[in-house]
Motif scaffolding. Sequence first.
Motif, short mmCIF file in Angstrom:
data_model
loop_
_atom_site.label_atom_id
_atom_site.label_comp_id
_atom_site.label_asym_id
_atom_site.label_seq_id
_atom_site.Cartn_x
_atom_site.Cartn_y
_atom_site.Cartn_z
N GLN A 230 0.84 -1.20 0.00
CA GLN A 230 0.00 0.00 0.00
C GLN A 230 0.87 1.25 0.00
O GLN A 230 0.62 2.20 -0.75
CB GLN A 230 -0.90 0.00 1.25
N GLY A 231 1.92 1.24 0.82
CA GLY A 231 2.80 2.40 0.90
C GLY A 231 3.61 2.62 -0.36
O GLY A 231 3.81 3.77 -0.78
N ASN A 232 4.10 1.54 -0.97
CA ASN A 232 4.85 1.66 -2.22
C ASN A 232 4.03 2.39 -3.27
O ASN A 232 4.48 3.36 -3.90
CB ASN A 232 5.21 0.29 -2.77
N LEU A 233 2.81 1.89 -3.49
CA LEU A 233 1.96 2.42 -4.56
C LEU A 233 1.45 3.82 -4.24
O LEU A 233 1.39 4.69 -5.12
CB LEU A 233 0.81 1.47 -4.83
N LEU A 234 1.09 4.05 -3.00
CA LEU A 234 0.62 5.37 -2.61
C LEU A 234 1.75 6.39 -2.72
O LEU A 234 1.54 7.52 -3.18
CB LEU A 234 0.07 5.33 -1.18
N ALA A 357 10.27 9.41 -19.03
CA ALA A 357 10.41 8.93 -17.66
C ALA A 357 11.10 7.58 -17.66
O ALA A 357 11.23 6.92 -18.68
CB ALA A 357 9.05 8.83 -16.98
N TYR A 358 11.53 7.17 -16.48
CA TYR A 358 12.19 5.86 -16.32
C TYR A 358 11.66 5.21 -15.05
O TYR A 358 11.45 5.85 -14.02
CB TYR A 358 13.70 6.03 -16.20
N GLY A 359 11.45 3.92 -15.16
CA GLY A 359 11.03 3.18 -13.99
C GLY A 359 11.17 1.69 -14.21
O GLY A 359 11.61 1.24 -15.27
N LEU A 360 10.79 0.93 -13.22
CA LEU A 360 10.78 -0.52 -13.32
C LEU A 360 9.76 -1.05 -12.33
O LEU A 360 9.42 -0.38 -11.34
CB LEU A 360 12.16 -1.12 -13.08
N THR A 361 9.25 -2.23 -12.60
CA THR A 361 8.18 -2.79 -11.78
C THR A 361 8.53 -2.74 -10.31
O THR A 361 7.69 -2.43 -9.46
CB THR A 361 7.90 -4.24 -12.21
N GLU A 362 9.78 -3.06 -9.99
CA GLU A 362 10.21 -3.14 -8.59
C GLU A 362 10.18 -1.79 -7.87
O GLU A 362 10.35 -1.73 -6.65
CB GLU A 362 11.61 -3.74 -8.53
N ALA A 363 9.96 -0.70 -8.62
CA ALA A 363 9.89 0.63 -8.02
C ALA A 363 8.52 1.27 -8.23
O ALA A 363 8.39 2.49 -8.16
CB ALA A 363 10.98 1.54 -8.57
N PRO A 412 10.56 5.29 -0.91
CA PRO A 412 9.35 4.63 -0.41
C PRO A 412 8.62 3.81 -1.46
O PRO A 412 7.75 3.02 -1.11
CB PRO A 412 8.49 5.80 0.07
N GLN A 413 8.97 3.98 -2.75
CA GLN A 413 8.30 3.23 -3.81
C GLN A 413 8.96 1.89 -4.11
O GLN A 413 8.43 1.10 -4.90
CB GLN A 413 8.22 4.06 -5.10
N VAL A 414 10.12 1.62 -3.51
CA VAL A 414 10.83 0.36 -3.78
C VAL A 414 10.09 -0.80 -3.12
O VAL A 414 9.76 -0.77 -1.93
CB VAL A 414 12.28 0.43 -3.29
N MET A 415 9.85 -1.84 -3.90
CA MET A 415 9.05 -3.00 -3.47
C MET A 415 9.56 -3.60 -2.16
O MET A 415 10.72 -3.43 -1.77
CB MET A 415 9.08 -4.08 -4.54
N ALA A 416 8.68 -4.35 -1.52
CA ALA A 416 9.06 -5.08 -0.32
C ALA A 416 9.94 -6.28 -0.65
O ALA A 416 10.75 -6.71 0.17
CB ALA A 416 7.82 -5.54 0.44
N GLY A 417 9.79 -6.83 -1.84
CA GLY A 417 10.59 -8.00 -2.23
C GLY A 417 9.85 -8.80 -3.28
O GLY A 417 8.78 -8.40 -3.76
N TYR A 418 10.43 -9.93 -3.65
CA TYR A 418 9.78 -10.85 -4.59
C TYR A 418 8.98 -11.89 -3.82
O TYR A 418 9.49 -12.47 -2.84
CB TYR A 418 10.82 -11.55 -5.48
#
Length: 569
Positions: A230-234, A357-363, A412-418
Amino acid sequence: MMGSINPYATSYSTLPAGLNRWAYANLVDFFERTCARYADKPAFTSFGRTLSYAELERLSASFAVYIQRHTDLSPGDRIAIQLPNLIQYPVVLFGALRAGLVVVNTNPLYTAEEMAHQFADSGARALVIHKSMAHKAEAILERTQLNHLFVTQVGDLHGFVKRTLLNAAIKYIKHLEPDFYLPGALGLRDVLLEHLGERPTPVKPGLHDLAVLQYTGGTTGVAKGAMLTQGNLLANLMQGYDFINSQGSGWAENVLLPLPLYHIYAFTVSQIIMASGGHCVLVANPRDIDSLVREIAHWPMTAFMGLNTLFNALCNRETFRQLDFSRLELTLSGGMALTRDAANRWEKVTGCPIMEAYGLTEASPAVAINPRHAIQPGTIGLALPHTEVKVVDEEGRQVADGVPGMLCVRGPQVMAGYWQREEETHETITDDGWLKTGDIAVQQSDGYLRIVDRAKDLIIVSGFNVYPNEVEDVVCAHPEVVECAAIGVPDPDSGERVKLFVVSNSASLDRAAIREWCRRHLTAYKVPREVELVTELPKSPVGKVIRRHLRDAPPAADTTGTTESRRSA
């Protein structure tokens, strides 16, 4: 629910000061307050049907009520959503979140085998699927934990006449809905109407709780779920909101969104648009350029979210070049590298520069973006607010400005993990929370970033990640294939295309047979456009295929026919 692995992510019991100015408790809180704030404004449109924010709230509430009262699904259970760009998608998404479920975004183009892996790996217990894909679910149902199935058609949220015509045309004229048998499957329309006007029991997840499993190959090519909280996406929603809204006003009035909402780029951008009270015009099939142009003509766009492939395809159409772009305030590019030629052509035709822009799923996914009024072509711009970036060498030491190295990200957008892959998580995220992107970058003295090479071996076809290992695993299952290797080669339309080198034990095996095998087992964009039969693959002393030698090798004289001579690669 599986807890967070990234220790840095768990420190975000609240979001950084100044980022969450409205003090949203979670995505559900964001959604409900946003719908109340903009109740009468248009939220999402597809196939000519527009949902207001108030309608979106009521329909999603009804879905949440159904989940809570008529199923045994509990908060933390996974629900897969496999839909094209229809207004049903945001209804189901927010309804599921309001019931406390974890959403598993699933590509509608997946083959049955790809669906089976994702559903089994995620442990999904519920599935919302379009009827055109339901026959694939039938084929793999016994290999999953799915026991709650909801099916929908394109016209399900339209009025009676248009709904009947749309659904009949797709089934009986276009023949896009093969027959299927899914015992116990429910019609989504009936489910949504059953509790219209009722409110779900409130669910209050914390910022550290899992919201979405977004499947990706990461840097290894093995499909796995990035655990986005929730925090990553928000956080990423608010980071993007702050950055884009600082560029000017009026951009969100009519936003053309041809990219699929199940893709993390469009998923997050659509919520940034919502936060601005904007209107998302969804395009179900962006490959139909003529239809896309007609949609743009009907909805004079104030913003366009695209990628390099689409910019080129649209600028090639005279009908597009003749449109009125006087209201276009913002163009955003992501998902794949933006070429200078495409950027220049788009600005010449529309008068609007592209913000790359630049990004990746994990962020979640955004990391950096070009400011609208200070675009530097060839760069990915500046890091988003509350995002740390650094460029490191092979030993993990930070390098000086202008020196290439691996880009690392913390925020804060970096995933919790796989999901259920702790070892791979620790290989990707350091103990102090730095995400190793695998991309080679240069940071300039002014803070702008340039990507100089992609994550090793990754192939990006029209913004979609294709991992060589996945293609190779499918091809090597062919009884006449000894070994193979896949690489990406430049393509003027899709950015890259897949090229495959194959060593066979049969003189009769030809390229056509290999490509047909791939079409049966892989999504279309993953199918090799080129196949080259070789006698051997270049390898290191320890037997590892050296892909750079394949990329550097001159092509065989004929790479498109069905008969060929064999050479050493």
